[in-house]
Scaffold this motif. Structure first.
Motif, mmCIF file in Angstrom:
data_model
loop_
_atom_site.group_PDB
_atom_site.id
_atom_site.type_symbol
_atom_site.label_atom_id
_atom_site.label_comp_id
_atom_site.label_asym_id
_atom_site.label_seq_id
_atom_site.Cartn_x
_atom_site.Cartn_y
_atom_site.Cartn_z
ATOM 1 N N VAL A 225 0.864 -1.180 0.000
ATOM 2 C CA VAL A 225 0.000 0.000 0.000
ATOM 3 C C VAL A 225 0.906 1.237 0.000
ATOM 4 N N ARG A 226 0.703 2.092 -1.006
ATOM 5 C CA ARG A 226 1.468 3.333 -1.136
ATOM 6 C C ARG A 226 0.497 4.508 -1.170
ATOM 7 N N ASP A 227 0.984 5.682 -0.827
ATOM 8 C CA ASP A 227 0.121 6.864 -0.782
ATOM 9 C C ASP A 227 -0.603 7.115 -2.092
ATOM 10 N N GLU A 228 0.069 6.889 -3.234
ATOM 11 C CA GLU A 228 -0.580 7.177 -4.510
ATOM 12 C C GLU A 228 -1.690 6.179 -4.862
ATOM 13 N N LEU A 229 -1.877 5.149 -4.053
ATOM 14 C CA LEU A 229 -2.956 4.180 -4.272
ATOM 15 C C LEU A 229 -4.156 4.444 -3.353
ATOM 16 N N ARG A 230 -4.090 5.514 -2.592
ATOM 17 C CA ARG A 230 -5.166 5.849 -1.644
ATOM 18 C C ARG A 230 -6.173 6.812 -2.277
ATOM 19 N N GLN A 231 -7.364 6.821 -1.704
ATOM 20 C CA GLN A 231 -8.370 7.795 -2.115
ATOM 21 C C GLN A 231 -8.328 8.990 -1.156
ATOM 22 N N GLN A 232 -9.262 9.914 -1.290
ATOM 23 C CA GLN A 232 -9.199 11.181 -0.566
ATOM 24 C C GLN A 232 -9.287 11.059 0.954
ATOM 25 N N ASN A 233 -9.826 9.968 1.477
ATOM 26 C CA ASN A 233 -9.927 9.785 2.925
ATOM 27 C C ASN A 233 -8.755 8.989 3.503
ATOM 28 N N GLY A 234 -7.809 8.641 2.651
ATOM 29 C CA GLY A 234 -6.627 7.933 3.119
ATOM 30 C C GLY A 234 -6.711 6.420 3.041
ATOM 31 N N TYR A 235 -7.853 5.897 2.587
ATOM 32 C CA TYR A 235 -8.021 4.445 2.457
ATOM 33 C C TYR A 235 -7.521 3.988 1.089
ATOM 34 N N LEU A 236 -7.170 2.726 0.992
ATOM 35 C CA LEU A 236 -6.783 2.162 -0.299
ATOM 36 C C LEU A 236 -7.978 2.278 -1.247
ATOM 37 N N HIS A 237 -7.733 2.764 -2.450
ATOM 38 C CA HIS A 237 -8.808 3.007 -3.420
ATOM 39 C C HIS A 237 -9.504 1.698 -3.786
ATOM 40 N N GLY A 238 -10.815 1.752 -3.911
ATOM 41 C CA GLY A 238 -11.598 0.579 -4.274
ATOM 42 C C GLY A 238 -11.201 -0.010 -5.614
ATOM 43 N N ASP B 219 -17.728 -7.012 -3.001
ATOM 44 C CA ASP B 219 -18.369 -6.342 -1.879
ATOM 45 C C ASP B 219 -17.283 -5.788 -0.981
ATOM 46 N N TYR B 220 -17.325 -4.478 -0.760
ATOM 47 C CA TYR B 220 -16.378 -3.818 0.125
ATOM 48 C C TYR B 220 -16.948 -3.878 1.545
ATOM 49 N N LEU B 221 -16.225 -4.518 2.438
ATOM 50 C CA LEU B 221 -16.728 -4.750 3.789
ATOM 51 C C LEU B 221 -16.328 -3.674 4.778
ATOM 52 N N ARG B 222 -15.147 -3.102 4.599
ATOM 53 C CA ARG B 222 -14.655 -2.030 5.470
ATOM 54 C C ARG B 222 -13.557 -1.285 4.740
ATOM 55 N N PRO B 223 -13.259 -0.064 5.185
ATOM 56 C CA PRO B 223 -12.168 0.680 4.536
ATOM 57 C C PRO B 223 -10.852 -0.092 4.645
ATOM 58 N N ALA B 224 -10.112 -0.099 3.558
ATOM 59 C CA ALA B 224 -8.853 -0.847 3.490
ATOM 60 C C ALA B 224 -7.708 0.032 3.995
ATOM 61 N N GLN B 225 -7.163 -0.359 5.138
ATOM 62 C CA GLN B 225 -6.032 0.338 5.743
ATOM 63 C C GLN B 225 -4.996 -0.698 6.132
ATOM 64 N N GLY B 226 -3.751 -0.430 5.871
ATOM 65 C CA GLY B 226 -2.696 -1.366 6.223
ATOM 66 C C GLY B 226 -1.473 -1.119 5.378
ATOM 67 N N SER C 4 -0.218 -5.349 13.200
ATOM 68 C CA SER C 4 -1.230 -5.789 14.161
ATOM 69 C C SER C 4 -2.018 -6.995 13.648
ATOM 70 N N GLY C 5 -1.726 -7.455 12.425
ATOM 71 C CA GLY C 5 -2.402 -8.625 11.866
ATOM 72 C C GLY C 5 -3.045 -8.322 10.527
ATOM 73 N N GLU C 6 -4.045 -9.116 10.184
ATOM 74 C CA GLU C 6 -4.739 -8.925 8.913
ATOM 75 C C GLU C 6 -6.208 -8.655 9.165
ATOM 76 N N GLN C 7 -6.803 -7.896 8.237
ATOM 77 C CA GLN C 7 -8.208 -7.534 8.370
ATOM 78 C C GLN C 7 -8.900 -7.727 7.016
ATOM 79 N N LEU C 8 -9.971 -8.500 7.028
ATOM 80 C CA LEU C 8 -10.757 -8.714 5.815
ATOM 81 C C LEU C 8 -11.429 -7.401 5.423
ATOM 82 N N CYS C 9 -11.206 -6.954 4.191
ATOM 83 C CA CYS C 9 -11.804 -5.684 3.768
ATOM 84 C C CYS C 9 -12.752 -5.830 2.578
#
Length: 133
Positions: free
Chosen positions: A37-50, A81-88, A117-122
């Motif tokens: 995950v790199r900054d240029e792959l994020r959307q405006q709220n800081g999450y990984l772009h869908g 289906d997007y389950l939660r914002p992707a952060q990591g 801190s582990g992995e999170q299903l997104c």
């Protein structure tokens, strides 16, 4: 096909190279693709772009299908289906074949973000891949 072939196939995709995607698992009806995950792959709220998650799902579904159908395959369609914002720090897409015939395979993909801190299903995706002649 083996994991070296899969890595070469991914490396031949300019968009995958741009994203920095890598095959970390391949065979027996399954595939795993990761990207940092790199900054240029994020959307405006800081999450990984869908769109990045959709790319990872699409490619990983197709690679999983390729383990049973061979290398000449294309995605026929998929849903995500997007389950939660992707952060990591890393996005990991894990796909496996649910059902296959000689010409089509239906696959399921789970997408996780990973950090210390582990992995999170997104997100989860399911798609159909077809063999091309």
């Amino acid at each position: 096909m083996n994991v070296d072939y899969a890595k070469q196939a991914l490396a031949s995709q300019p968009f995958s190279v741009l994203l920095g995607a890598r095959v970390v698992g391949f065979g027996d009806g399954a595939a795993v693709i990761e990207l940092d995950v790199r900054d240029e792959l994020r959307q405006q709220n800081g999450y990984l772009h869908g769109g990045v998650l959709a790319y990872a799902a699409d490619n990983t579904l197709t690679f999983a299908a390729g383990t049973v159908l061979g290398p000449q395959v294309l995605t026929a369609g998929f849903t995500i289906d997007y389950l939660r914002p992707a952060q990591g720090d890393v996005l990991r897409a894990q796909a496996h074949v649910v059902q296959s015939s000689r010409f089509r395979a239906t696959c399921r993909c789970e997408l996780y973000t990973v950090d210390n801190s582990g992995e999170q299903l997104c997100a989860v995706a399911q798609g159909t891949v077809r063999k091309v002649s």
